[in-house]
Scaffold this active site. Structure first.
Site, PDB file in Angstrom:
ATOM      1  CB  THR A  38      -0.966   0.026   1.214  1.00 59.25           C
ATOM      2  OG1 THR A  38      -0.251  -0.345   2.388  1.00 59.25           O
ATOM      3  CG2 THR A  38      -2.103  -0.961   1.023  1.00 59.25           C
ATOM      4  CG  HIS A  43       6.515   0.562   7.971  1.00 56.25           C
ATOM      5  ND1 HIS A  43       6.447  -0.395   8.955  1.00 56.25           N
ATOM      6  CD2 HIS A  43       5.312   0.534   7.341  1.00 56.25           C
ATOM      7  CE1 HIS A  43       5.267  -0.967   8.949  1.00 56.25           C
ATOM      8  NE2 HIS A  43       4.549  -0.433   7.962  1.00 56.25           N
ATOM      9  CG  HIS A  46       7.098  -3.897   5.868  1.00 60.22           C
ATOM     10  ND1 HIS A  46       6.899  -2.551   5.675  1.00 60.22           N
ATOM     11  CD2 HIS A  46       5.928  -4.502   5.551  1.00 60.22           C
ATOM     12  CE1 HIS A  46       5.661  -2.351   5.247  1.00 60.22           C
ATOM     13  NE2 HIS A  46       5.049  -3.509   5.173  1.00 60.22           N
ATOM     14  CE  LYS A  80      -3.283  -3.906   9.485  1.00 62.27           C
ATOM     15  NZ  LYS A  80      -2.822  -5.255   9.613  1.00 62.27           N
ATOM     16  NE  ARG A  84      -4.261  -2.422   4.879  1.00 64.27           N
ATOM     17  CZ  ARG A  84      -3.575  -3.540   4.893  1.00 64.27           C
ATOM     18  NH1 ARG A  84      -3.384  -4.213   3.799  1.00 64.27           N
ATOM     19  NH2 ARG A  84      -3.056  -3.973   6.016  1.00 64.27           N
ATOM     20  CD  GLN A 176      -1.992 -14.628   4.415  1.00 66.18           C
ATOM     21  OE1 GLN A 176      -2.568 -13.600   4.701  1.00 66.18           O
ATOM     22  NE2 GLN A 176      -1.050 -15.148   5.177  1.00 66.18           N
ATOM     23  CG  ASP A 197      -0.289 -10.277  12.826  1.00 67.48           C
ATOM     24  OD1 ASP A 197       0.859 -10.732  12.634  1.00 67.48           O
ATOM     25  OD2 ASP A 197      -0.730  -9.300  12.201  1.00 67.48           O
ATOM     26  CE  LYS A 232       1.520  -0.458  15.647  1.00 73.83           C
ATOM     27  NZ  LYS A 232       0.348  -0.140  14.824  1.00 73.83           N
ATOM     28  CE  LYS A 235       2.331   3.221  13.528  1.00 69.91           C
ATOM     29  NZ  LYS A 235       1.733   3.843  12.365  1.00 69.91           N
ATOM     30  CB  THR A 236       8.810   8.569  15.659  1.00 65.13           C
ATOM     31  OG1 THR A 236       8.398   9.007  14.351  1.00 65.13           O
ATOM     32  CG2 THR A 236       9.910   7.529  15.513  1.00 65.13           C
TER      33      THR A 236
END
Length: 430
Positions: A38, A43, A46, A80, A84, A176, A197, A232, A235-236
């Site tokens: 997406t 990031h 991954h 989630k 999306r 999947q 997950d 998390k 994340k910043t």
């Protein structure tokens, strides 16, 4: 190298289907990981599954990276709460090319070795598959009871009962599962890996392979990465930490790893580098003996920055970091590109100055008191100049009447003023 042993000591195995290790010891095995396309960059979230593929290839097996062009259009319901947006094919292809370029820093795609990595996109085999054929060929093999029993579905239906779950998302595990079966048939793929997950989705694939083809396939998941303080990972305040420098500069990327806690550094260095065990153990021992020197964080930040960016970017990030702590030169400051300069001095007080006024030349004492209120009075500034307490662009200001003009600017736009050791101010010329 024994792949399962390697992942075990690195803390990278959460669940593993019986027979997985035997399969890997028996022969070169193809294994895949799914990547959501997406965005046109990965990031650091991954990176765990990418490192699993990297270790897999190092162990002599064949990694397959599956870009989820089709499944990415739907969105995985696991963990989630929202669906999306659909991407068009041109955007998907662009994202796929960008992701492959990033993966090439971790995996060997181009050699003629039998275990050279391969990139595939499930959109290629799903785009012409009709709905009727899919539910006839695939849907009949997996019962609704089986799908409802999956943890990801149960969580979603109970936690979000007011929202529920669309049929589109409910069908995700079937899609999947079909991917796994397709790769089993066409690429000889016997193992799927992912975050914990993904266990439900992966095992749906192994079940489909068993029921439809009478084949045996395996599953392996790694723990979801957490931070010691419960925050998390990845994340910043400004969002995700990306691998692409357009979204996260190499300096910010380096700083992210440098600033992790001691506990997290000891965990992350095993997961995000391929340093050997004895070297990591030695670094952990060093850290215990002299935590203030932070050898773990420094080595972690070095390894990951070089792996994702380059040695040059790492060197530049270290040099940029030194600027903040006062032990660097005006030359180092002048070498910074604009983005790194802004990243380094993010949060310091800023003042805007007119380019027209500066072009004519302004005395330092007028510039730093009247045009930009860095000093409350000229008297205070004079005292600081006399005691050697003011620097402009990392050079000591020895004369308060020195004329400053546009030739002094960094990147033709900025002037860095330092008061004492730790107080910085950035003048931006507009």
């Amino acid at each position: 190298m024994n792949f399962v042993e390697e992942l075990t000591w690195r803390g990278m195995i959460a669940d593993m289907m019986p027979g997985t290790e035997e399969q890997l010891q028996k022969e070169m095995t193809s294994a895949y990981v799914g990547i959501d396309p997406t965005a046109d960059s990965l990031h650091i979230g991954h990176l765990v599954s990418v490192m699993m593929l990297k270790h897999l290839q190092r162990a002599g097996h064949r990694p397959i990276a599956l870009v989820g062009g089709a499944t990415g259009m739907i969105g995985d319901p696991s963990m989630k709460s929202a669906e999306r947006n659909l991407l068009d094919e041109a955007t998907l292809r662009h994202n796929q090319d960008s992701i492959k370029k990033q993966l090439s820093k971790f995996l060997d795609f181009d050699s003629d070795a039998p275990n050279a990595a391969k990139l595939v996109n499930n959109y290629d085999w799903m785009k012409d598959y009709s709905f009727l054929n899919f539910i006839r060929d695939i849907g009949k093999h997996i019962t609704v009871n089986y799908m409802m029993a999956k943890e990801s579905v149960k969580k979603r239906l109970s936690r979000e009962s007011s929202v529920g779950m669309s049929f589109t998302e409910f069908s995700y595990q079937l899609l999947q599962g079909y991917d796994y079966m397709y790769l089993y048939e066409h690429e000889g793929c016997r193992l799927q890996m992912g975050g914990t997950d993904q266990w439900g989705n992966i095992t749906t694939g192994t079940e489909l392979i068993r029921r439809k083809l009478g084949g045996e396939a395996f599953a392996l998941t790694c723990p979801l990465i957490t931070k010691a303080d419960g925050g998390k990972f990845g994340k910043t305040e400004s969002g995700n930490v990306w691998l692409d420098r357009r979204y996260t500069s190499p300096y910010k990327f380096y700083q992210f790893w440098l600033n992790v806690s001691d506990t997290d550094a000891a965990k992350y260095i095993k997961i995000f580098t391929d340093l050997p065990k004895d070297e990591i153990d030695a670094l952990i021992k060093e850290q215990e003996e002299a935590p203030h020197l932070r050898p773990l964080q420094k080595r972690l930040a070095k390894e990951v920055t070089i792996m994702v960016h380059s040695q040059e970017d790492y060197d530049a990030a270290v040099e940029a970091s030194n600027i903040l702590f006062g032990n660097s030169t005006s030359e180092a400051l002048k070498h910074l590109d604009e983005q790194t300069l802004l990243d380094v001095f993010n949060g310091v007080p800023q003042f805007e100055v007119s380019r027209d006024e500066l072009s004519a030349g302004v005395k330092a004492i007028d510039l730093f008191t009247e045009k930009a209120a860095i000093f409350p009075s000229k008297g205070e500034m004079r005292k600081l100049v006399q005691s050697g307490g003011i620097s402009v662009n990392k050079e000591k200001l020895t004369d308060q009447d020195m004329v400053i003009d546009c030739s002094s600017l960094l990147d033709e736009k900025y002037l860095l003023v330092q008061r004492g050791k730790k107080n910085y101010y950035l003048l931006i010329v507009k």
